[in-house]
Design a protein around this motif. Structure first.
Motif, short mmCIF file in Angstrom:
data_model
loop_
_atom_site.label_atom_id
_atom_site.label_comp_id
_atom_site.label_asym_id
_atom_site.label_seq_id
_atom_site.Cartn_x
_atom_site.Cartn_y
_atom_site.Cartn_z
N THR A 63 0.55 -32.03 25.00
CA THR A 63 -0.85 -31.65 25.16
C THR A 63 -1.02 -30.14 25.07
O THR A 63 -1.96 -29.64 24.47
N LEU A 64 -0.05 -29.42 25.67
CA LEU A 64 -0.10 -27.96 25.63
C LEU A 64 -0.14 -27.48 24.17
O LEU A 64 -0.96 -26.64 23.79
N PHE A 82 8.48 -34.59 31.03
CA PHE A 82 7.41 -33.61 30.83
C PHE A 82 6.76 -33.70 29.47
O PHE A 82 5.81 -32.99 29.19
N GLN A 105 5.30 -20.25 26.20
CA GLN A 105 5.10 -21.00 27.45
C GLN A 105 5.71 -22.40 27.33
O GLN A 105 6.36 -22.90 28.25
N GLU A 142 9.36 -22.20 27.87
CA GLU A 142 9.72 -21.95 29.27
C GLU A 142 9.50 -23.17 30.15
O GLU A 142 10.22 -23.38 31.11
N GLU A 143 8.47 -23.96 29.83
CA GLU A 143 8.15 -25.09 30.70
C GLU A 143 8.94 -26.35 30.36
O GLU A 143 8.60 -27.44 30.79
N GLY A 144 9.97 -26.22 29.58
CA GLY A 144 10.83 -27.38 29.31
C GLY A 144 11.18 -27.57 27.84
O GLY A 144 12.06 -28.34 27.51
N THR A 197 2.89 -33.78 28.85
CA THR A 197 2.21 -32.55 29.26
C THR A 197 2.46 -31.46 28.23
O THR A 197 1.55 -30.72 27.85
N SER A 244 -0.89 -29.27 21.37
CA SER A 244 -2.04 -29.71 20.57
C SER A 244 -3.31 -28.96 21.00
O SER A 244 -4.13 -28.62 20.17
N ASP A 245 -3.43 -28.68 22.30
CA ASP A 245 -4.60 -27.90 22.75
C ASP A 245 -4.59 -26.52 22.12
O ASP A 245 -5.62 -26.02 21.67
#
Lengths: 514, 316
Positions: free
Chosen positions: A466-467, A460, A491, A494-496, A463, A469-470
């Motif tokens: 990117t989360l 992951f 987030q 939670e997403e990994g 992804t 840096s965005d």
């Protein structure tokens, strides 16, 4: 008469067959196919009768079959190349020790027995590179020869002439002075900006300022040996706030997100922005561009690496870990040929090999002038007149067709040897760049997880990166506030993110227990 | 067909085989014509399908399909254990739905409009111009959009002057889908009319004449004659569309995405591209791709069923 003709024809045929057989009997060259990123896609690389390739064959007995792939899509092409193992090139230049590399090490020869064998491969197993060889290892085995890079290399450079116009003549030494400089540059005029930022590569800009503020490089380790991500350090948020402040006062193009890195240089060349956080070798490149195209004679750029924090300490972000990418030997090479291939790679690292790959051949692609310096055109076409400049361009254009991107095969394990005998013409900025890299290497903050593996990160990671840096970019450009930024970090966990932290911590502690 | 009927028709055992052979020999040229298509489907559609086994492995190309480690449903569990998957799925579904609602009717409407054009020469000219955008690469389309819609662009400035405040077309995640659909409509509507225009040529002109005699106006004729005549084509196209409805494409989305609007651009296709090609996670990417295909099959089968229920012929 007919009989005579037939006899003659038969004789000719027999001769031609014999000569063909003769050619076959001569020693077959040892062909190595090599895949390299291409930085000159608009130029036709000369493959047949190229004196550079001929020289390599003469010196090493290796005939190179060079396969160039556009640098912009190199990663995609690499993934598809690796998907068909039987048709992989013999040598592949890898852009980094990334997921793709680690995933596919089975397809490459284990080079550990060779890269530490100083007696047989003096250049490849050079003392200067032994530690970096170890740092590139996957599960303790070296699967590629690293391509060395100047370290730490990244920093800050700016237009010193514009800075002088807004009243700042002293090169900043502390973060406070950098802030003052950025604010002053932001106020220079309505339609220019202080900091040159682009939307598709923000990592460099953000890393330079956050690490200077004291944040770790991507991952940090606390006193208990637990790994944590950079954004959990308060200094990281400080760095983002610094950029956000600059954005708010008009120091960054409000539209930077849609600008791509292909325009990065142009923004400075057209005088739209005056400062950049990036590889500092751009400073002398830009200076030389201005000298050549704008008739600039003064030094108008200044570069720096380390900045003192309030407590006087210095930390800086290294653009790399002393190397960028690796050259791997794939299993399409027969095991018994491996020593021959390693001998070839050894030669590539020698003075002779480095000169050939980087500069080409004397009086073909480079010329030694009377003062002992090396240039890409002969001394008799030196000068600034239109006629001479046109001639110089003829030389450089032709050089590119012969050299193409073969310098991408340069590894430089013993360091860069090319300037030892005939240095290229230097300039104050080039000298400062080299001196800064040496002086500030000790302040560079390394990523402790660069050689560790986390299964969740492999699955992951991109992804999640990117989360982060965005969110950072959104915070800088005032689209989200601090609370929203923190909820994205939540987030991420939670997403990994939490799993990755745990896996890296375990890997880090295991590696350090040994 | 019942077994008894079949035996009565074609015979049984030896007799059946003899007749079959005779049929094959008689229609040998037809069978020969069938062959290339048959081979194509076997070779390029069915054989590669076995590649999906890598979704259940930790596939490393060098170790090959048979040498790689078998991990069962690991990648599926990975995907669903992560909260992010709902975002990818909902982005895909929303974009697909918008595609069906806004893009799908566009060529039909345009075809009906073209059908009403009286001058044949003018109609041909318009058609030619309408087909041009289809041949423009999406990279160019995105570049043109960037020039026109980002700040400083003509559309951006125009809206700024009209509304008094700018609209951030290129960076607002809420406008991302609208931009994508808008570009698709601009690029593909003209090309999409071809099949409907072909269907329209089959409408019996006598029906129009009869309707005119009965005093039906243009709209009435459109509603009662033209539309019913091409209804089965529309339904067929819709079912075919359902099969590829989850294909959002990745190139278009990746080109349009940036840090500010990315959360709307993350669809399953983009995910497969990023994992499979950029990260070399072949197994993980194929697992997600496989899942997408399963959903697509369900959509096709169920929409075909619905078509049958509505009394249409459907796909099969």
């Amino acid at each position: 008469m007919k009989k005579l003709l037939a006899l003659v024809l038969a004789a000719i045929m027999a001769l031609s067959v014999m000569s063909f057989a003769g050619a076959e009997a001569a020693e077959e060259p040892f062909v190595l196919s090599v895949m390299l990123p291409d930085f000159y896609t608009d130029v036709e690389f000369v493959r047949e009768g190229n004196p550079l390739l001929d020289y390599i064959q003469e010196q090493t007995g290796v005939k190179l079959d060079i396969q160039l792939q556009a640098n912009s899509s190199y990663g995609d092409i690499l993934a598809t190349t690796l998907a068909t193992p039987e048709s992989m090139p013999n040598l592949i230049s890898f852009p980094g020790r990334d997921n793709t590399f680690v995933q596919n090490v089975n397809a490459f020869w284990d080079l550990t027995p060779y890269v530490f064998d100083t007696a047989t491969y003096p250049w490849l197993a050079n003392e200067a590179g032994l530690n970096i060889h170890k740092a590139t290892a996957v599960n303790g085995k070296v699967y590629g020869v690293f391509r060395s890079r100047a370290f730490p290399r990244a920093g800050i450079y700016y237009r010193s002439d514009i800075a002088a116009k807004v009243g700042i003549t002293k090169e900043p030494e502390t973060i406070e002075e950098l802030t003052a400089l950025a604010e002053a540059l932001a106020g220079y005029s309505e339609d220019t900006y202080a900091l040159n930022m682009v939307g598709n590569y923000t990592a460099g800009t953000i890393n330079v300022i956050t690490v200077a503020m004291g944040a770790p490089n991507t991952w940090g380790v606390d006193e208990n040996g637990n790994v944590y991500p950079a954004h959990e350090s308060p200094a990281y948020l400080e760095g983002l706030k610094w950029l956000r402040h600059l954005y708010e006062i008009g120091g960054i193009d409000p539209n930077f997100v849609t600008v791509t890195s292909s325009d990065w240089d142009n923004i400075e060349r057209t005088g739209k922005a005056f400062m950049r956080f990036d590889c500092n070798d751009n400073a002398h490149r830009q200076q030389e561009w201005f000298e050549k195209n704008e008739g600039v004679t003064e030094q108008i750029f200044e570069e720096l690496i380390g900045l003192k924090k309030a407590d006087g300490s210095i930390t800086c972000w290294p653009q790399n870990a002393g190397y960028a990418g690796l050259v791997v030997v794939t299993k399409t090479v027969k095991e018994e040929d491996l020593p021959k291939v390693m001998k070839f790679l050894d030669w590539c690292n020698s003075y002779d090999g480095q000169m050939l790959l980087n500069a080409g051949l004397e009086n073909v692609t480079y010329w030694i002038w009377a003062d002992g310096t090396r240039h890409v055109y002969p001394e008799d076409v030196a000068g600034d007149s239109e006629e001479m400049v046109a001639k110089q361009k003829e030389y450089t254009d032709r050089n590119v067709t012969l050299q193409g991107s073969i310098n991408q095969l340069t590894m430089g394990v013993p360091g860069d040897l090319t300037s030892s005998k005939y240095p290229t013409a230097s300039s104050p900025l080039r000298d400062e760049y080299a001196a800064n890299n040496i002086e500030f290497a000790k302040y560079a903050v390394l990523n402790p997880c660069a050689t560790l593996t986390s299964e969740t990160y492999t699955a992951f990671g991109s992804t999640l990166d990117t989360l982060l840096s965005d969110a950072a970019v959104q915070f800088i450009s005032c689209v989200i506030d601090e609370d929203e930024l923190k909820s994205v970090w939540e987030q991420w966990s939670e997403e990994g993110g939490e799993q990755i932290k745990a896996e890296y911590t375990a890997a880090y502690q295991a590696a350090n227990a040994q | 067909m019942k077994r008894a009927e079949r035996i009565a028709l074609y015979g049984q055992g030896k007799e059946y085989r003899r007749r079959l052979l005779a049929d094959v020999v008689r229609d040998r040229w037809l069978f020969l014509l069938l062959l290339p298509g048959f081979v194509y489907f076997i070779l390029f559609k069915y054989v590669p399908m076995w590649g999906v086994v890598i979704s259940f492995e930790n596939y490393v190309p060098y170790d090959g399909v048979f040498g790689s480690q078998w991990v069962g449903l690991k990648w599926f569990r990975y995907f669903f254990s992560n909260k992010a998957w709902t975002r990818y799925l909902s982005n895909t579904l929303i974009l697909s739905l918008l595609n069906i609602v806004f893009y799908f009717p566009a060529p039909i409407i345009l075809a009906l409009l073209l059908n009403e054009v009286r001058s044949v020469k003018y109609k041909k000219l318009v058609q030619t111009f309408l087909y041009v955008p289809h041949f423009i690469s999406i990279v160019i389309v995105v570049s043109i959009t960037l020039v026109m819609f980002s700040s400083g662009g003509i559309v951006y400035r125009l809206t700024e002057q009209l509304l008094g405040h700018p609209i951030k077309y290129m960076t607002d995640p809420n406008l991302f889908r609208g931009m994508i659909i808008g570009q698709t409509i601009w690029k593909e509507t003209g090309w999409g009319t071809i099949i409907f225009l072909a269907a329209l040529t089959n409408v019996d002109t006598q029906l129009y004449e009869a309707a005119m005699v009965d005093g039906a106006g243009r709209l009435r004729r459109l509603w009662h004659i033209t539309l019913p005549a091409i209804r089965s084509t529309i339904v067929l196209m819709l079912i075919l569309r359902m099969g590829s409805v989850l294909d959002t494409g990745y190139d278009h989305l990746i080109l349009m995405a940036n840090s500010l609007n990315r959360k709307a651009s993350q669809t399953l296709d983009v995910f497969v591209y990023q994992q499979g090609l950029q990260q070399a996670q072949y197994s993980y990417a194929s697992a997600v791709g496989l899942m997408k295909s399963v959903v697509s099959i369900i959509l096709v089968v169920s929409s075909n069923k619905i078509a049958h229920l509505m009394g249409e012929e459907g796909l099969y």
